[in-house]
Scaffold this active site. Structure first.
Site, mmCIF file in Angstrom:
data_model
loop_
_atom_site.group_PDB
_atom_site.id
_atom_site.type_symbol
_atom_site.label_atom_id
_atom_site.label_comp_id
_atom_site.label_asym_id
_atom_site.label_seq_id
_atom_site.Cartn_x
_atom_site.Cartn_y
_atom_site.Cartn_z
ATOM 1 N N ASP A 105 0.824 -1.222 0.000
ATOM 2 C CA ASP A 105 0.000 0.000 0.000
ATOM 3 C C ASP A 105 0.852 1.264 0.000
ATOM 4 O O ASP A 105 0.668 2.151 0.849
ATOM 5 C CB ASP A 105 -0.933 0.009 1.210
ATOM 6 N N GLU A 157 -11.372 -2.209 -2.562
ATOM 7 C CA GLU A 157 -10.754 -1.432 -1.490
ATOM 8 C C GLU A 157 -9.751 -0.444 -2.088
ATOM 9 O O GLU A 157 -9.648 -0.300 -3.308
ATOM 10 C CB GLU A 157 -10.058 -2.358 -0.491
#
Length: 330
Positions: free
Chosen positions: A35, A200
């Site tokens: 991420d 997401e």
């Protein structure tokens, strides 16, 4: 006839070559991240990359091509949010707001909705300079959203915080007057995904070259360290997008479908999927690079050649929006 056939074959080969997805630019394939989020400090002439895990590790480099150096963590004393996950912080998102570098982050545990998004600020992004302001929003079991995967955009109506993972999708609320002040009730505006969809890492971005706002998200299953198998072909992580007239959506894919809809095929236009040795790319953030003047996407991916259950690495590419849709280019 033979000349025509040869010409057609050459045209097909050329088209195939142009359409091929370029590999990540050189210099980052040894940097283990998840991420990633990226920003540039012009005073230090350095890029900063922030990542999931621990107290938000920081890498710096004077060029997008590296070399990248791990210089410590943003929140070395953990988050001030009172949670069992406060020392294992997820999904950082970095921006520059009101003269300070502003870092949103998530505190949670795998599969849990007992989650919170916090924020910290710094004058430089260097370790030891961060002030943790604590919680911005939170979620509990039974909510339609999960308060993780934050992304901030400062658009024409002010600060908008995008968040969410699985459950009923990705949402957005306003912040006002400060970076940690919730101005509208959760769950807020529904931007992408729906119940049962593995969507997401929402990220809203407006390139300077386009009138549109783009709602990026990761869709599919992301491989984790220690996994013993891979998802079915096509079910792995990938980066999708929709676009809209404003930063609060709605966002539509190239077929004209709202990316909150449960349709077959699934909504969202593909930006980046598995290719070559790049497997399951996602967890993306997008950045207007002031040095090159280009739009940059950073993400994590697994090397297909690695054993199953291995780490993920930092991927960096340029994006071209000239067609009206983001295309990964060299």
């Amino acid at each position: 006839m033979r000349t025509t056939i040869i010409g057609s074959l050459l045209s097909l080969l050329t088209t195939t070559f142009v359409a091929a997805t370029p590999n990540p630019i050189a210099g980052s394939d040894t940097v283990e991240v998840r991420d990633p989020a990226i920003w540039y400090n012009p005073s230090l002439a350095k890029y900063f990359v922030f990542s999931t895990n621990g107290q938000i590790p920081i890498w710096t480099s004077s060029a997008l091509t590296g070399p990248w150096t791990n210089i410590g963590s943003a929140l070395s004393s953990c988050s001030i949010i009172d949670s069992s996950g406060s020392c294992n912080i997820w999904a950082p998102d970095i921006n520059f707001i009101d003269g300070l570098y502003t870092l949103y982050y998530a505190v949670s545990a795998l599969g849990s909705q007992n989650s919170a998004i916090g924020v910290a600020t710094s004058p430089s992004m260097m370790p030891g300079t961060w002030t943790d302001l604590g919680e911005v929003i939170s979620s509990v079991t039974g909510d339609v959203f999960n308060a993780i995967d934050p992304n901030i955009i400062d658009d024409t109506v002010g600060l908008q915080l995008t968040f969410g993972s699985y459950w009923d999708g990705i949402y957005q609320v306003g912040l006002w007057p400060g970076v940690n002040d919730q101005a509208s009730a959760t769950p807020g505006t529904h931007l992408a995904g729906y119940s049962g969809r593995p969507a997401e890492a929402g990220f809203v971005y407006k390139p300077a070259s386009q009138p549109y706002y783009y709602g990026f998200f990761s869709d599919g299953i992301t491989p984790l360290i220690g996994a013993t198998s891979r998802p079915a072909a096509g079910a792995e992580y990938k980066v999708l997008v929709g676009r809209g007239a404003v930063g609060q959506g709605p966002f539509y894919d190239e077929l004209g479908n709202d990316i909150t809809l449960n349709l077959t095929p699934a909504t969202g236009t593909l930006v980046l999927g598995s290719h070559d040795n790049v497997y399951a790319p996602g967890g993306q953030s997008i950045f207007a690079d002031p040095v090159s003047g280009r739009d940059v996407i950073v993400y994590h991916y697994v090397k297909l050649s690695d054993p199953i259950g291995g780490p993920s690495y930092l991927g960096i590419n340029y994006l071209d929006f000239s067609s009206g849709w983001p295309v990964v280019v060299s």
